[in-house]
Design an enzyme around this catalytic site. Structure first.
Site, PDB file in Angstrom:
ATOM      1  N   GLN A   1      -8.754   0.565  36.360  1.00 19.21           N
ATOM      2  CA  GLN A   1      -8.559   1.965  35.985  1.00 19.21           C
ATOM      3  C   GLN A   1      -9.637   2.506  35.051  1.00 19.21           C
ATOM      4  O   GLN A   1      -9.767   3.714  34.882  1.00 19.21           O
ATOM      5  CB  GLN A   1      -7.187   2.137  35.337  1.00 19.21           C
ATOM      6  CG  GLN A   1      -6.075   2.127  36.356  1.00 19.21           C
ATOM      7  CD  GLN A   1      -4.895   2.898  35.817  1.00 19.21           C
ATOM      8  OE1 GLN A   1      -4.937   4.116  35.686  1.00 19.21           O
ATOM      9  NE2 GLN A   1      -3.841   2.187  35.483  1.00 19.21           N
TER      10      GLN A   1
ATOM     11  N   CYS B   1      -9.562  -2.276  16.935  1.00 16.93           N
ATOM     12  CA  CYS B   1     -10.656  -1.683  17.691  1.00 16.93           C
ATOM     13  C   CYS B   1     -10.439  -2.018  19.153  1.00 16.93           C
ATOM     14  O   CYS B   1     -10.290  -3.188  19.507  1.00 16.93           O
ATOM     15  CB  CYS B   1     -12.004  -2.192  17.221  1.00 16.93           C
ATOM     16  SG  CYS B   1     -13.297  -1.600  18.317  1.00 16.93           S
TER      17      CYS B   1
ATOM     18  N   CYS C   1      -8.519   2.749  16.402  1.00 22.47           N
ATOM     19  CA  CYS C   1      -8.744   2.903  14.959  1.00 22.47           C
ATOM     20  C   CYS C   1      -7.996   4.101  14.383  1.00 22.47           C
ATOM     21  O   CYS C   1      -6.844   3.976  13.955  1.00 22.47           O
ATOM     22  CB  CYS C   1     -10.241   2.934  14.662  1.00 22.47           C
ATOM     23  SG  CYS C   1     -11.155   4.197  15.565  1.00 22.47           S
TER      24      CYS C   1
ATOM     25  N   ARG D   1     -19.166  11.323  -1.916  1.00 21.26           N
ATOM     26  CA  ARG D   1     -19.099  11.772  -0.520  1.00 21.26           C
ATOM     27  C   ARG D   1     -18.682  13.235  -0.497  1.00 21.26           C
ATOM     28  O   ARG D   1     -17.754  13.631  -1.206  1.00 21.26           O
ATOM     29  CB  ARG D   1     -18.097  10.931   0.263  1.00 21.26           C
ATOM     30  CG  ARG D   1     -18.366  10.995   1.756  1.00 21.26           C
ATOM     31  CD  ARG D   1     -17.551  10.013   2.547  1.00 21.26           C
ATOM     32  NE  ARG D   1     -18.351   9.535   3.668  1.00 21.26           N
ATOM     33  CZ  ARG D   1     -17.850   9.095   4.810  1.00 21.26           C
ATOM     34  NH1 ARG D   1     -16.550   9.021   4.970  1.00 21.26           N
ATOM     35  NH2 ARG D   1     -18.624   8.686   5.789  1.00 21.26           N
TER      36      ARG D   1
ATOM     37  N   GLU E   1     -10.544 -10.400  41.784  1.00 22.75           N
ATOM     38  CA  GLU E   1     -10.353  -8.944  41.804  1.00 22.75           C
ATOM     39  C   GLU E   1     -10.311  -8.518  43.265  1.00 22.75           C
ATOM     40  O   GLU E   1     -11.218  -8.838  44.034  1.00 22.75           O
ATOM     41  CB  GLU E   1     -11.508  -8.265  41.051  1.00 22.75           C
ATOM     42  CG  GLU E   1     -11.655  -6.778  41.293  1.00 22.75           C
ATOM     43  CD  GLU E   1     -10.403  -5.965  40.988  1.00 22.75           C
ATOM     44  OE1 GLU E   1      -9.832  -6.135  39.893  1.00 22.75           O
ATOM     45  OE2 GLU E   1      -9.983  -5.168  41.860  1.00 22.75           O
TER      46      GLU E   1
ATOM     47  N   CYS F   1     -13.467   5.997  21.440  1.00 24.91           N
ATOM     48  CA  CYS F   1     -12.176   6.332  22.060  1.00 24.91           C
ATOM     49  C   CYS F   1     -11.153   6.777  21.021  1.00 24.91           C
ATOM     50  O   CYS F   1     -10.185   7.461  21.339  1.00 24.91           O
ATOM     51  CB  CYS F   1     -11.640   5.130  22.822  1.00 24.91           C
ATOM     52  SG  CYS F   1     -11.191   3.736  21.753  1.00 24.91           S
TER      53      CYS F   1
ATOM     54  N   TYR G   1      -9.758  15.972   0.296  1.00 25.17           N
ATOM     55  CA  TYR G   1      -8.934  15.260  -0.692  1.00 25.17           C
ATOM     56  C   TYR G   1      -9.146  15.927  -2.063  1.00 25.17           C
ATOM     57  O   TYR G   1      -9.813  16.958  -2.157  1.00 25.17           O
ATOM     58  CB  TYR G   1      -9.270  13.770  -0.690  1.00 25.17           C
ATOM     59  CG  TYR G   1      -8.860  13.100   0.611  1.00 25.17           C
ATOM     60  CD1 TYR G   1      -7.521  13.077   1.014  1.00 25.17           C
ATOM     61  CD2 TYR G   1      -9.801  12.518   1.451  1.00 25.17           C
ATOM     62  CE1 TYR G   1      -7.139  12.482   2.213  1.00 25.17           C
ATOM     63  CE2 TYR G   1      -9.422  11.924   2.655  1.00 25.17           C
ATOM     64  CZ  TYR G   1      -8.095  11.907   3.031  1.00 25.17           C
ATOM     65  OH  TYR G   1      -7.707  11.328   4.210  1.00 25.17           O
TER      66      TYR G   1
ATOM     67  N   ALA H   1      -7.582  -5.333  31.014  1.00 25.33           N
ATOM     68  CA  ALA H   1      -6.836  -6.476  30.475  1.00 25.33           C
ATOM     69  C   ALA H   1      -7.374  -7.793  31.029  1.00 25.33           C
ATOM     70  O   ALA H   1      -7.575  -8.762  30.289  1.00 25.33           O
ATOM     71  CB  ALA H   1      -5.352  -6.325  30.800  1.00 25.33           C
TER      72      ALA H   1
HETATM   73  C1  LIG Z   1      -9.949   4.252  10.775  1.00 28.67           C
HETATM   74  C2  LIG Z   1     -10.803   5.158   9.946  1.00 28.67           C
HETATM   75  C3  LIG Z   1     -10.517   5.331   8.607  1.00 28.67           C
HETATM   76  C4  LIG Z   1     -11.323   6.153   7.820  1.00 28.67           C
HETATM   77  N1  LIG Z   1     -11.095   6.223   6.477  1.00 28.67           N
HETATM   78  C5  LIG Z   1     -11.970   6.889   5.675  1.00 28.67           C
HETATM   79  C6  LIG Z   1     -11.897   6.783   4.270  1.00 28.67           C
HETATM   80  O1  LIG Z   1     -11.105   6.021   3.726  1.00 28.67           O
HETATM   81  N2  LIG Z   1     -12.755   7.525   3.543  1.00 28.67           N
HETATM   82  C7  LIG Z   1     -13.701   8.315   4.106  1.00 28.67           C
HETATM   83  O2  LIG Z   1     -14.458   8.963   3.392  1.00 28.67           O
HETATM   84  N3  LIG Z   1     -13.833   8.385   5.451  1.00 28.67           N
HETATM   85  C8  LIG Z   1     -13.018   7.668   6.243  1.00 28.67           C
HETATM   86  N4  LIG Z   1     -13.211   7.643   7.585  1.00 28.67           N
HETATM   87  C9  LIG Z   1     -14.403   8.311   8.154  1.00 28.67           C
HETATM   88  C10 LIG Z   1     -15.574   7.312   8.250  1.00 28.67           C
HETATM   89  O3  LIG Z   1     -16.002   6.901   6.997  1.00 28.67           O
HETATM   90  C11 LIG Z   1     -16.753   7.922   9.000  1.00 28.67           C
HETATM   91  O4  LIG Z   1     -17.200   9.032   8.296  1.00 28.67           O
HETATM   92  C12 LIG Z   1     -16.377   8.338  10.418  1.00 28.67           C
HETATM   93  O5  LIG Z   1     -15.685   7.297  11.053  1.00 28.67           O
HETATM   94  C13 LIG Z   1     -17.568   8.725  11.254  1.00 28.67           C
HETATM   95  O6  LIG Z   1     -18.507   7.686  11.283  1.00 28.67           O
HETATM   96  P1  LIG Z   1     -18.635   6.644  12.518  1.00 28.67           P
HETATM   97  O7  LIG Z   1     -18.801   7.463  13.752  1.00 28.67           O
HETATM   98  O8  LIG Z   1     -19.817   5.825  12.187  1.00 28.67           O
HETATM   99  O9  LIG Z   1     -17.378   5.877  12.564  1.00 28.67           O
HETATM  100  C14 LIG Z   1     -12.410   6.840   8.398  1.00 28.67           C
HETATM  101  C15 LIG Z   1     -12.671   6.674   9.749  1.00 28.67           C
HETATM  102  C16 LIG Z   1     -11.901   5.829  10.525  1.00 28.67           C
HETATM  103  C17 LIG Z   1     -12.252   5.615  11.962  1.00 28.67           C
HETATM  104  S1  SF4 Z   2     -14.016   1.670  16.638  1.00 31.39           S
HETATM  105 FE1  SF4 Z   2     -13.083   0.804  18.452  1.00 31.39          FE
HETATM  106  S2  SF4 Z   2     -11.130   1.892  18.602  1.00 31.39           S
HETATM  107 FE2  SF4 Z   2     -12.390   3.073  17.215  1.00 31.39          FE
HETATM  108  S3  SF4 Z   2     -13.421   4.552  18.480  1.00 31.39           S
HETATM  109 FE3  SF4 Z   2     -14.773   2.801  18.397  1.00 31.39          FE
HETATM  110  S4  SF4 Z   2     -14.231   1.598  20.185  1.00 31.39           S
HETATM  111 FE4  SF4 Z   2     -12.556   3.023  19.885  1.00 31.39          FE
END
Ligand SMILES: Cc1cc2nc3c(=O)[nH]c(=O)nc-3n(C[C@H](O)[C@H](O)[C@H](O)COP(=O)(O)O)c2cc1C
Ligand code: SF4
Length: 641
Positions: free
Chosen positions: A420, A363, A351, A220, A412, A347, A172, A393
């Site tokens: 699946q 999620c 998200c 960051r 089941e 997965c 960014y 489901a």
């Molecule tokens: C849905 C989503 C939105 C994210 N938005 C941002 C964000 O706004 N700013 C940022 O620095 N990182 C963003 N990230 C990255 C997360 O802050 C984080 O670094 C990343 O998910 C890896 O960490 P985790 O495995 O604990 O989720 C986003 C990640 C996800 C999944």
């Molecule tokens: S937060 Fe939920 S949707 Fe995102 S990777 Fe993890 S389990 Fe999948």
């Protein structure tokens, strides 16, 4: 087991935190179009704070309108945002959590479709994933943007938030200035590292001037951008030192930018091992003198969190998706209830894939995420719920119904639960689906669901016996009319994933969607020669971007051959006939595996209507979709009773 380092109080600048767990910033797409806070978002943050995390960093929030990256992203660009942000502060503080906000400007990593104006950037070079040439910022415009960050920080402080994080990672605007990958300027903001760091330093100075020395300001950074000419750890270590000297109170170390997103290190998918970015955090920690460092990315277990802290690789641990999957994770860990955690299975379906598709964040494993109010609704009288089908489901419906105190019976037809999910987990690098199956099964058992295996449900004539019947009987593989398709060498992918021995010799997989690609990987990994025949011009396009990139790389390594824009016209006993623009030809195939999609199994509904007041058809039985859709569908059906 206790986790003393995880639950030790921490400190960022003058701010004290109750533990070392951080919710990193994640855009949810829950805000209003004007960037203001919604009640849905407030409920969600309140739920996260209640779960025991020490520090919450609100999502990337745009400091100026042209820096907005997602339609329903949070804004901090106007004083009108302050009242909403105040509510966030109150929601977090009532549970003793600290809360800050990430100040950001997307620069060239957004599009005029989102903002209505041409993106701006250090240089007029399009980001390769966005493909829109940005306007090159003039020095006056840079000055205005620096002041926007400062104004954003002022608003955050006025709203009672505890700190701000400057988004210098992920390519960014601040990152765009820092990196040669995006900064080709020849003035005082480009070229040498000192020049590329200038914008970031000006932002830090302006923010400091606005909020004073005591208000914590963190940054960051991407410890490695993973692109040619991009930032790498060595340079980032120098930047980290300069930012520390300039008064930054903590550094939060992620990786990548949009161009390298697909490599799967920024938001690691199932195929990437846990904790891939910890070495980058440790590298930055070595470079700085005394400020704390936050590690992030697929840190999913308390053991890993504890070890990172104990070894001194970082001072705080951010757990993002883990908290979407289970906001109660910190409290459960603290109380030793590890067996009750709903694990994030990486997965990326619910998200980040949804976010990149312009949708709100869900999620997969936690349908309550983003729907906190609906799930908090008190249930009425105890009801009788029948669930038919123990796949994702059905298990999800049973779990929600039982957790709301209803009496649930689940039938089941197979000897094991999972449907699946069990097959999906068989392909390489799909361990997450086993984790989800284990967690769902554990929960339905713990909640006392009456599970009847090897039970093919036949509605007896007991009128009105159930308040709700949930039909979750999945889908069946599609078998198109191709001459020879009934041959003894033809199977569908589900049969082959269940019984690998069916696949012999050279294999042709018909259908190159994600499921076809994964089946091909499964078979090629078992040393078969595999060719995938796909009618369209694209391969595995239904897979999440990062997963697709990694999957295609692995398939190439395994020598899997793909034939695009090709269709099978006849199947023989040792070969198949295919046709494409260059005509018809035969390819050798001892076994043909069909991966041509599924269609819903929707029988039973009219008979169920006789025994249940309401009938809900969910998951693939209603509409063939992804796991994330199936789990949600089941949960919402159960919520409706
Ligand atoms: C849905 C989503 C939105 C994210 N938005 C941002 C964000 O706004 N700013 C940022 O620095 N990182 C963003 N990230 C990255 C997360 O802050 C984080 O670094 C990343 O998910 C890896 O960490 P985790 O495995 O604990 O989720 C986003 C990640 C996800 C999944
Ligand atoms: S937060 Fe939920 S949707 Fe995102 S990777 Fe993890 S389990 Fe999948």
């Amino acid at each position: 087991m206790s986790y003393p380092h995880v639950f030790a109080p921490g400190r960022i600048g003058k701010m004290r935190t109750k533990n070392r767990l951080v919710m990193p910033p994640m855009v949810r797409n829950y805000a209003s179009l004007d960037g203001s806070v919604t009640s849905r978002y407030l409920d969600h943050i309140e739920r996260v704070a209640r779960g025991g995390v020490g520090t919450i960093i609100l999502e990337a929030s745009y400091v100026a309108p042209e820096g907005k990256g997602f339609l329903n992203e949070l804004g901090v660009h106007s004083d009108a945002m302050i009242p909403g942000l105040k509510k966030f502060a109150t929601a977090a503080h009532q549970y003793g959590a600290r809360i800050g906000i990430q100040l950001y400007h997307a620069g060239r990593q957004t599009s005029s479709k989102t903002t209505g104006v041409q993106p701006v950037a250090p240089s007029p070079v399009a980001d390769p994933t966005v493909n829109e040439v940005p306007h090159e910022l003039t020095e006056d415009e840079i000055g205005r943007l620096v002041r926007s960050y400062a104004a954003g920080a002022r608003r955050a402080k006025a709203a009672g938030l505890d700190f701000v994080e400057l988004h210098g990672a992920h390519g960014y605007l601040i990152g765009q200035f820092l990196s040669r990958f995006s900064n080709a300027r020849r003035d005082g903001y480009g070229g040498s590292l000192a020049n590329r760091t200038r914008f970031g330093l000006e932002v830090i100075a302006a923010v400091r001037a606005e909020v004073g020395r005591d208000f914590p300001v963190t940054m960051r950074l991407s410890g490695d951008e993973l692109v040619p000419d991009g930032l790498m750890l060595k340079e980032v270590q120098t930047i980290a030192k300069r930012f520390e000297d300039a008064g930054i109170d903590a550094l939060h170390v992620s990786a990548g930018n949009y161009a390298s997103y697909a490599q799967g290190l920024m938001i690691p998918p199932m195929a990437i091992p846990d904790g891939p970015l910890v070495p980058l955090a440790a590298g930055v920690k070595k470079a700085v003198k005394k400020i704390p460092v936050i590690a992030v990315a697929k840190i999913r277990t308390p053991e890993m969190a504890e070890n990172i802290l104990k070894r001194g690789q970082a001072d705080f641990v951010a757990i993002g998706r883990t908290l979407l999957a289970d906001p109660e994770w910190p409290n459960k860990v603290k109380r030793g209830k590890l067996g009750e955690i709903s694990r994030c299975v990486a997965c990326n379906q619910g998200c980040i894939s949804r976010l990149f598709a312009g949708q709100d964040v869900w999620c997969t494993v936690n349908p309550e995420n983003g729907r906190e109010r609906a799930f908090a609704k008190r249930r009425g009288a105890k009801k009788r719920v029948l669930v038919i089908g123990g796949g994702a489901a059905g298990l999800s419906a049973a779990r929600v119904a039982a957790s709301r105190g209803h009496q649930v019976v689940l039938h089941e037809q197979e000897a094991r639960l999972g449907g699946q999910l069990r097959l999906a987990a068989v392909a390489p690098f799909r361990k997450g689906w086993t984790e989800l199956r284990e967690d769902l099964v554990r929960d339905v058992v713990r909640l006392g669901v009456d599970v009847r295996l090897k039970s093919r449900f036949e509605p007896a004539d007991e009128k009105g016996k159930y308040d709700l019947a949930v039909l979750a009987i999945g889908s069946s593989a599609v078998k198109p009319k191709i001459p020879g398709i009934e041959g003894s060498n033809v199977f569908n992918s589900r049969e082959v994933l269940k019984r690998q021995a069916l696949a012999k010799g050279r294999i042709v997989v018909l259908g190159g969607g994600c499921a076809g690609a994964q089946t091909a990987e499964f078979l090629a990994a078992k040393k078969h020669k595999v060719t995938v025949v796909e009618m369209t011009a694209n391969f595995a396009t239904d897979a999440p971007t990062d997963e697709r990139f990694l999957l295609l790389g692995r398939l190439a390594k395994l020598g899997v051959v793909t034939m695009l824009e090709t269709k099978a016209t006849a199947i023989g006993s040792g070969s198949i006939e295919v046709e494409n623009a260059s005509g018809k030809k035969r390819i050798l195939a001892d076994t043909v595996v069909l991966c041509l999609g599924s269609r819903p199994n929707d029988g039973l509904v009219s008979r169920l209507r006789k025994i249940a007041k309401r009938v809900s058809v969910v998951g693939d039985a209603a509409k063939v979709g992804r796991v994330t859709d199936a789990v949600l569908d089941g949960a919402l059906a159960a919520l409706s009773v």
